[in-house]
Design an enzyme around this catalytic site. Structure first.
Site, PDB file in Angstrom:
ATOM      1  N   PRO A 102      44.625  69.607  16.531  1.00 39.99           N
ATOM      2  CA  PRO A 102      44.130  68.889  17.715  1.00 39.99           C
ATOM      3  C   PRO A 102      43.582  69.802  18.803  1.00 39.99           C
ATOM      4  O   PRO A 102      42.559  69.493  19.419  1.00 39.99           O
ATOM      5  CB  PRO A 102      45.352  68.115  18.215  1.00 39.99           C
ATOM      6  CG  PRO A 102      46.253  68.015  17.038  1.00 39.99           C
ATOM      7  CD  PRO A 102      46.013  69.243  16.217  1.00 39.99           C
ATOM      8  N   ASN A 103      44.272  70.934  19.047  1.00 40.76           N
ATOM      9  CA  ASN A 103      43.848  71.831  20.123  1.00 40.76           C
ATOM     10  C   ASN A 103      42.842  72.869  19.649  1.00 40.76           C
ATOM     11  O   ASN A 103      41.778  73.045  20.253  1.00 40.76           O
ATOM     12  CB  ASN A 103      45.063  72.547  20.733  1.00 40.76           C
ATOM     13  CG  ASN A 103      46.006  71.584  21.414  1.00 40.76           C
ATOM     14  OD1 ASN A 103      46.758  70.878  20.744  1.00 40.76           O
ATOM     15  ND2 ASN A 103      45.975  71.549  22.738  1.00 40.76           N
ATOM     16  N   HIS A 160      24.337  33.296  64.923  1.00 38.38           N
ATOM     17  CA  HIS A 160      25.680  33.011  65.464  1.00 38.38           C
ATOM     18  C   HIS A 160      26.202  31.661  64.959  1.00 38.38           C
ATOM     19  O   HIS A 160      27.026  31.023  65.628  1.00 38.38           O
ATOM     20  CB  HIS A 160      25.708  33.028  66.995  1.00 38.38           C
ATOM     21  CG  HIS A 160      25.240  34.313  67.596  1.00 38.38           C
ATOM     22  ND1 HIS A 160      26.100  35.321  67.952  1.00 38.38           N
ATOM     23  CD2 HIS A 160      23.992  34.749  67.901  1.00 38.38           C
ATOM     24  CE1 HIS A 160      25.417  36.326  68.460  1.00 38.38           C
ATOM     25  NE2 HIS A 160      24.127  36.013  68.433  1.00 38.38           N
ATOM     26  N   SER A 290      37.712  18.645  42.023  1.00 36.53           N
ATOM     27  CA  SER A 290      39.026  18.268  42.513  1.00 36.53           C
ATOM     28  C   SER A 290      39.760  17.471  41.450  1.00 36.53           C
ATOM     29  O   SER A 290      39.155  16.690  40.706  1.00 36.53           O
ATOM     30  CB  SER A 290      38.901  17.425  43.795  1.00 36.53           C
ATOM     31  OG  SER A 290      40.162  16.909  44.185  1.00 36.53           O
ATOM     32  N   LYS A 296      33.992  14.923  43.553  1.00 33.26           N
ATOM     33  CA  LYS A 296      33.848  16.139  44.352  1.00 33.26           C
ATOM     34  C   LYS A 296      33.338  17.280  43.478  1.00 33.26           C
ATOM     35  O   LYS A 296      33.793  17.483  42.364  1.00 33.26           O
ATOM     36  CB  LYS A 296      35.189  16.533  44.976  1.00 33.26           C
ATOM     37  CG  LYS A 296      35.084  17.644  46.016  1.00 33.26           C
ATOM     38  CD  LYS A 296      36.434  17.836  46.707  1.00 33.26           C
ATOM     39  CE  LYS A 296      36.318  18.788  47.886  1.00 33.26           C
ATOM     40  NZ  LYS A 296      35.937  20.145  47.477  1.00 33.26           N
ATOM     41  N   ASN A 298      32.278  21.529  43.684  1.00 32.97           N
ATOM     42  CA  ASN A 298      32.430  22.741  44.479  1.00 32.97           C
ATOM     43  C   ASN A 298      31.438  23.828  44.060  1.00 32.97           C
ATOM     44  O   ASN A 298      31.007  23.863  42.908  1.00 32.97           O
ATOM     45  CB  ASN A 298      33.851  23.289  44.334  1.00 32.97           C
ATOM     46  CG  ASN A 298      34.900  22.339  44.885  1.00 32.97           C
ATOM     47  OD1 ASN A 298      34.623  21.577  45.805  1.00 32.97           O
ATOM     48  ND2 ASN A 298      36.086  22.374  44.313  1.00 32.97           N
ATOM     49  N   GLU A 303      31.817  31.098  44.828  1.00 28.14           N
ATOM     50  CA  GLU A 303      33.213  31.444  45.113  1.00 28.14           C
ATOM     51  C   GLU A 303      33.677  32.608  44.240  1.00 28.14           C
ATOM     52  O   GLU A 303      34.409  33.498  44.699  1.00 28.14           O
ATOM     53  CB  GLU A 303      34.102  30.222  44.896  1.00 28.14           C
ATOM     54  CG  GLU A 303      33.921  29.147  45.951  1.00 28.14           C
ATOM     55  CD  GLU A 303      34.673  27.856  45.647  1.00 28.14           C
ATOM     56  OE1 GLU A 303      34.679  26.964  46.510  1.00 28.14           O
ATOM     57  OE2 GLU A 303      35.254  27.743  44.536  1.00 28.14           O
TER      58      GLU A 303
END
Length: 437
Positions: A102-103, A160, A290, A296, A298, A303
């Site tokens: 490995p090394n 604003h 919902s 409903k 969304n 989000e």
């Protein structure tokens, strides 16, 4: 069957922290680097050619993702990534067969201190080029297409969160498209430095135990195989001790997250309603909004984009702190940097694609409401300033606000003639901004 050995076992036992391994993309680039390293060492006469090819073939398997399950070490490990580098060395040595160390063989000419951060840089570069930039192009194009579609839809501007002079919906979407494209350009600006890797510096940056031609040849092989621009560092000691390229890339992603939050929130505001909100646009209906309120819907994709952006900004904070931990010749927070940066790239790539395809592409203007809001804004009186002066226009606005009557009606009572009103209060001309008095 476990392909890894004793050093990996020690690390697994030492770091039972999160249960989350290092990112697979880093594993793959460790494999690619070690495959190229073996081939170069063979060409340089440092490894027997047959042995070098066995190692390279085994490393190619790791680079292709065939052995991701053999990398179990927790991402929160020794800060240099030594544990995962040894993990890669052991897996590749086992796959390469008898006589491979490995090394001595797999890790020849390398150190964890230069190989692991190189793999992180290249994983981030690869994912940015092939995933994030295309997703941003898709989103920018989708927004630009809507800018063209909505170029004649006049609506109230808002500053604003208060009524301002009219704009067009197309102008707003054009601004969003430019914002995404500017963000993409900022990300692109980081790629050159992201592609500068410390490979060849070995332990401290001075290249001890590596052939002088090793790093250039490995970079050349990696560039040819990936199509990525991979470069030497500006200075080997800078590259070894600091991870500023990763910090810079994360900062660009944070800026992008800020932009995406602004765009997503604007769309949520404009799509609010359908009766008690602004209702200026229709956002595609993807699912029930919902479990209790019938009908409903969304804005689910915006989000998601806002949540992803929050996570990216949080990741950047951790990356900033991690980047500060370059002490003398080595940064010791590299696994943390890898985890957070690659997660940010992945999250932004998928969410920008979803944003473009499942939300922006299907947005429609509520032209009637936009026009009504444009007509209703008392800030239209701004266009009267050149004709009657600011003070007189202010008196008209106050009278109209108090009485609930239209600006045009009140202006007539204040002595403004119809010809002036027709010229000054042309919504479309006003939205375009540049016109002679």
């Amino acid at each position: 069957m476990e392909l890894w050995g004793g050093e990996t076992r020690k690390a697994v036992d030492n770091f039972p922290v999160s249960g989350e391994p290092i990112p697979a993309a880093v594993v793959h680039w460790l494999g690619r680097i070690k495959a190229a390293a073996a081939r170069v060492n063979g060409e340089l006469g440092l490894l027997d050619p047959a042995l070098a090819e066995r190692i390279a073939a085994a490393a190619d398997q790791v680079g292709s993702g065939a052995h991701d399950d053999q990398f179990p070490i927790d991402v929160f490990q020794t800060g240099s990534g030594t544990s995962s580098n040894m993990n890669a060395n052991e897996v590749i040595a086992t796959l390469a067969g008898e006589g491979v160390h490995p090394n001595d063989h797999v890790n020849m000419g390398q150190s964890s201190n230069d190989v692991f951060p190189s793999a992180v840089h290249l994983a981030a570069l690869d994912r940015t080029v092939h995933e994030l930039l295309p997703a941003l192009e898709l989103l920018g194009d989708a927004l630009a297409a809507k800018a063209e579609q909505f170029r004649d839809v006049v609506k109230a501007g808002r500053t604003h969160l208060m009524d301002a002079v009219p704009v067009t919906l197309g102008q707003e979407f054009g601004g969003y498209a430019a914002q995404v494209r500017e963000g993409r350009a900022r990300v692109e600006d980081t790629l050159e430095r992201l592609g500068k890797i410390p490979l060849g510096g070995t332990a401290v940056g001075n290249g001890l135990n590596t052939h002088p031609e090793f790093a250039p040849r490995v970079r050349e092989l990696l560039s040819a195989g990936s199509g990525l621009r991979i470069s030497p560092p500006a200075d080997p000691f800078e590259a070894q001790a600091n991870r500023d390229g990763l910090v810079e890339a994360s900062a660009a992603l944070k800026g992008l997250a800020v932009s995406l939050t602004k765009i997503a929130n604007d769309l949520r505001w404009m799509g609010s309603g359908p009766r008690a909100g602004l209702a200026e646009i229709f956002i595609p209906e993807l699912q029930k909004g919902s479990s209790i309120m019938p009908g409903k819907v969304n804005p689910v994709i915006p989000e998601v984009v806002c949540q992803v952006s929050a996570q990216v900004i949080g990741n950047d904070t951790a990356i900033t702190v991690g980047g500060m931990h370059g002490t003398f010749e080595l940064n010791v927070q590299i696994p943390l940097l890898a985890r957070n940066l690659l997660q940010s790239i992945a999250l932004l790539s998928s969410s920008c694609r979803l944003f473009g395809e499942k939300c922006v592409a299907g947005i429609e203007a509520n032209r009637e409401v936009c026009e009504r809001h444009g007509e209703a804004t008392l800030a239209m009186a701004t266009a009267l300033n050149p004709y009657i002066g600011y003070d007189r226009a202010t008196a008209i606005v106050k009278d109209a606000a108090a009485s609930g009557r239209t600006l045009r009606e009140v202006a007539r009572e204040h002595g403004v003639d119809d010809a002036t009103l027709d010229k000054a209060l042309d919504l479309h001309a006003m939205a375009m901004g540049n016109r002679s008095i």
